[in-house]
Design an enzyme around this catalytic site. Structure first.
Site, PDB file in Angstrom:
ATOM      1  CB  SER A 106      30.935 -65.118 -28.454  1.00 42.60           C
ATOM      2  OG  SER A 106      30.583 -64.246 -27.580  1.00 42.60           O
ATOM      3  CG  HIS A 161      30.279 -67.701 -33.019  1.00 47.70           C
ATOM      4  ND1 HIS A 161      30.567 -68.755 -32.169  1.00 47.70           N
ATOM      5  CD2 HIS A 161      30.980 -66.558 -32.491  1.00 47.70           C
ATOM      6  CE1 HIS A 161      31.787 -68.163 -31.219  1.00 47.70           C
ATOM      7  NE2 HIS A 161      31.820 -67.006 -31.391  1.00 47.70           N
ATOM      8  CD  GLU A 179      30.204 -72.433 -32.869  1.00 49.37           C
ATOM      9  OE1 GLU A 179      30.053 -73.644 -32.572  1.00 49.37           O
ATOM     10  OE2 GLU A 179      30.342 -71.428 -32.544  1.00 49.37           O
ATOM     11  CG  ASN A 229      32.421 -69.767 -27.538  1.00 50.15           C
ATOM     12  OD1 ASN A 229      33.710 -69.947 -27.892  1.00 50.15           O
ATOM     13  ND2 ASN A 229      31.936 -68.393 -27.948  1.00 50.15           N
TER      14      ASN A 229
END
Length: 710
Positions: free
Chosen positions: A429, A450, A462, A500
């Protein structure tokens, strides 16, 4: 040239005519405005022919009856008048059909959605196949619209107000067995005898319809206008709670049904056409439709120009934790590809198996699946503590602890044990993929994949390419993610990737507001009102305060000062607060916690916070969200994301950015870059450099330009 017809009428010896709809050159049937005259002509022909004793309407497509109305025609509407005319044209055609004196039966196989179900409702009787592909529903609300072809009037009259509202307000799809039970269809049969059954129904005539059996409670509630109004008010309250008033369609759906049931069909249809037109022109529906087109368009892309994906026949998952178990589960259940889970402990392996089993067993309990089907899917998942039975894995998904040395070890193990084309996909992540690939002798096979937690629910992944990832690796990974039922966006390598990274600044800002004395529940309420599914404090509890603590320093080191998390957060971890996972966070958990979530007031003392008076909810929301908007544009500027479209999809599917705003980039277009820059500069003066607007925004503000053409 001869126009290929969409509707073809075939007369049978026994006096039943079959009308087959088959849109030339399309894989699915959709209703288009230009079909109006063609249908009217056919209906006139049927009326004039006394030898026709009944009509069966069916589809020439193998897996759709009618998948809905063609949405592209809505984009062409320049005014409410034009949109209203579309709805009214549908009303005229459907009431001509309903008004035929002979029995009309819809024979439904495959998708029967939106305008397709409205067409079936205008028939006198309906029969559908028991095929897996057969689904009935009115999903218009998901595009910010309502069923504008008479659906708000005919559906409640057929299945009752409560059931119809539930279908229209959720857009849920109904399976054949359910459809029969609720009286939406008159019969369910195998597809091989579908048309014959419909013909037999047509011969029995309109009297073959049995009245729908409703529960005693619903019978009572629907019996008078007084009790009906109680139902409508309840529905309105629930809708307001759910939508926070951000979506106009649900309230309008309720109004169509209320007026139609209290004042009659003609009035109901007039209200429906007016409301439909108003929604077509609303900015919420425009945003939701743009999202629909974007996801449809993305399904046709491979993610890498000119590269052809390799077939994935076997998958290996490293790590049997929460993420690993979820990834293995969607691989076997959704993609139907065998998955082998490797973990160092037997405990990890049994966790992964039970995770997948529990999810499948829900399907068995709800009777969506037989125990045998569940066991067949479970047999696709195998486990090992050694690197055995994985020589032929096409893709290895790594979901181990966030530690670079450990991930390097995994890369080396996989390169030693698997084939030379095996893709190594890391579900990290925060660690840049380039750093993970540094240990590889075949870095072109290394990629980031991800997922978001919980894997089976979150639609986004992702796909992260580093400098030397090969186009074929990208295309194969994108195709694999799609088979798992995910929406993949391809992003370039960099700390925090895209989702993120924009989330971190939003969460940090919420934390700053908390430290300034804004109450936990006030912060959460303000952002739910803005349109997020949950507030930032709830999210931090769910994700884990410790996880946030690990990601922040990585982002700060790679991307700079603006990512610095408030130092006070260390106090939470020192107090053993990790959030829901250990029952100690911003909210109360465990046996003492009530149904209504209560804040754990002791958190204020741990952080030395003095509670201040509540700031305006919209100001709280603005201060958190402008951070996210600014960073999203910065990601586009740096080439982390390829386009505004990908950025919008990523934010909506990855973190629940409000869909009715269309995503960060569409929302910036609505606000105007100039206004956003002014807002950011205002905050910059008050709170410092972390609010400095990025170059692209400043440039757009001076040019007055937009991300999307108008």
């Amino acid at each position: 040239m001869s126009m290929e017809k969409t509707f073809n009428l075939a007369r049978r010896e026994d006096g039943i005519a079959i009308l087959t709809m088959d849109v030339p050159g399309e894989t699915m049937n959709t209703l288009k405005a230009e079909f109006g005259p063609e249908i009217t002509e056919i209906l006139a022909e049927i009326k004039a022919d006394n030898s026709i004793k009944g009509l069966v309407i069916t589809s020439g497509k193998p897996d759709s009856f009618v998948a809905g109305a063609d949405i592209t025609m809505l984009a062409a509407c320049k005014s409410e008048e034009q949109a209203k005319a579309l709805s009214q044209q549908g009303h005229v055609v459907f009431s001509e059909l309903e008004g035929l004196s002979i029995p009309v039966v819809a024979a439904i196989n495959g998708a029967c959605l939106g305008g397709g179900l409205e067409l079936a409702l205008a028939c006198h009787l309906r029969v559908c196949s028991d095929d897996k592909k057969t689904m009935l529903g009115v999903p218009e609300v998901q595009l910010g619209l309502l069923p504008g072809g008479g659906g708000t009037q005919r559906l409640p009259r057929l299945v009752g107000i409560a059931t119809a509202l539930d279908m229209m307000l959720t857009g849920k799809q109904i399976r054949p067995k359910q459809a029969l039970k609720m009286g939406l269809v008159n019969d369910v049969v195998p597809n091989s005898i579908l048309v014959e059954t419909a013909v037999a129904l047509a011969k029995k005539g309109k009297g073959a319809a049995k009245p729908v059996k409703q529960s005693k409670m619903n019978q009572f509630l629907e019996s008078s206008s007084f009790t009906r109004d109680i139902m409508f008010d309840q529905a309105r309250k629930q809708v307001m709670k759910k939508t926070q008033g951000n979506y106009p369609a649900p309230a309008k759906i309720i109004d169509c049904v209320r007026q139609g049931m209290n004042k009659g069909m003609a009035k109901g249809l007039e209200v429906e056409a007016t409301h439909f037109a108003n929604l077509v022109m609303s900015k919420e529906s425009a945003a939701l439709r743009s999202l629909f087109f974007a996801t449809t368009e993305m399904k046709k892309e491979t993610g890498a120009e000119g590269a052809v994906p390799r077939k994935v026949k076997k998958v290996m998952v490293l790590g049997g934790g929460l993420m690993g178990g979820g990834i293995a589960s969607v691989t076997t259940t959704k993609a139907k590809i065998p998955a082998r889970v490797k973990d160092i402990s037997e405990q990890g392996l049994s966790n992964a198996l039970s995770y997948a089993y529990k999810l499948l067993d829900k399907g068995v309990k709800r009777r969506h699946m037989t125990p045998a089907a569940r066991d067949n899917i479970m047999s696709l998942m195998t486990t090992t503590t050694e690197y055995t039975g994985i020589k032929d894995a096409d893709i290895v998904v790594e979901a181990v602890f966030e530690d670079l040395a450990l991930k390097h070890q995994m890369v080396k193990d996989v390169e030693r044990e698997c084939g030379e084309n095996t893709i190594f996909a890391s579900n990290t992540s925060s660690l840049p993929i380039g750093q993970i690939a540094a240990a590889a002798s075949r870095p072109e096979n290394v990629i980031g994949l991800h997922y978001f937690s919980p894997v089976e629910k979150m639609p986004l992944v992702e796909v992260i390419a580093h400098k030397t990832t090969s186009p074929e690796t990208i295309a194969t990974t994108v195709a694999f993610a799609r088979k798992q039922g995910k929406t993949p966006i391809v992003v370039q390598d960099g700390a925090g990737f895209y989702v993120n990274r924009i989330l971190a600044l939003y969460m940090n800002e919420a934390a700053q507001l908390l430290l300034e004395g804004q109450r936990v529940e006030h912060l959460d309420r303000a952002l739910v009102k803005f349109g997020f599914p949950v507030g930032p404090m709830t999210l931090l509890d769910e994700v884990g305060i410790d996880v946030g603590g690990k990601i922040s320093p990585i982002l700060e080191k790679e991307l700079g000062e603006r990512f610095k998390a408030p130092a006070a957060f260390d106090k939470l971890l020192a107090d053993e607060r990790k959030g829901r996972k250990n029952g100690k966070g911003f909210y109360q958990y465990g046996p003492k916690a009530k149904k209504a979530k209560l804040v754990d007031e002791s958190v204020y003392k741990v952080l030395d916070i003095l509670i201040a008076s509540d700031k305006e909810a919209k100001d709280v929301a603005e201060r958190c969200t402008v951070q996210m908007l600014n960073e999203a544009v910065r990601c586009l500027e740096e080439g982390i994301i390829a386009s505004a479209r990908d950025g919008d999809i990523g934010a909506i599917f990855g973190i629940g950015f409000p869909p009715f705003l269309g995503g960060p980039f569409r929302y910036i277009d609505t606000l105007g870059a100039g206004n956003l820059v002014a807002t950011l500069r205002g905050y910059q003066t008050l709170y410092g450099e972390r609010f400095a607007p990025c170059e692209t925004l400043v440039k757009m503000a001076t040019e007055g330009s937009q991300f999307y053409p108008n």
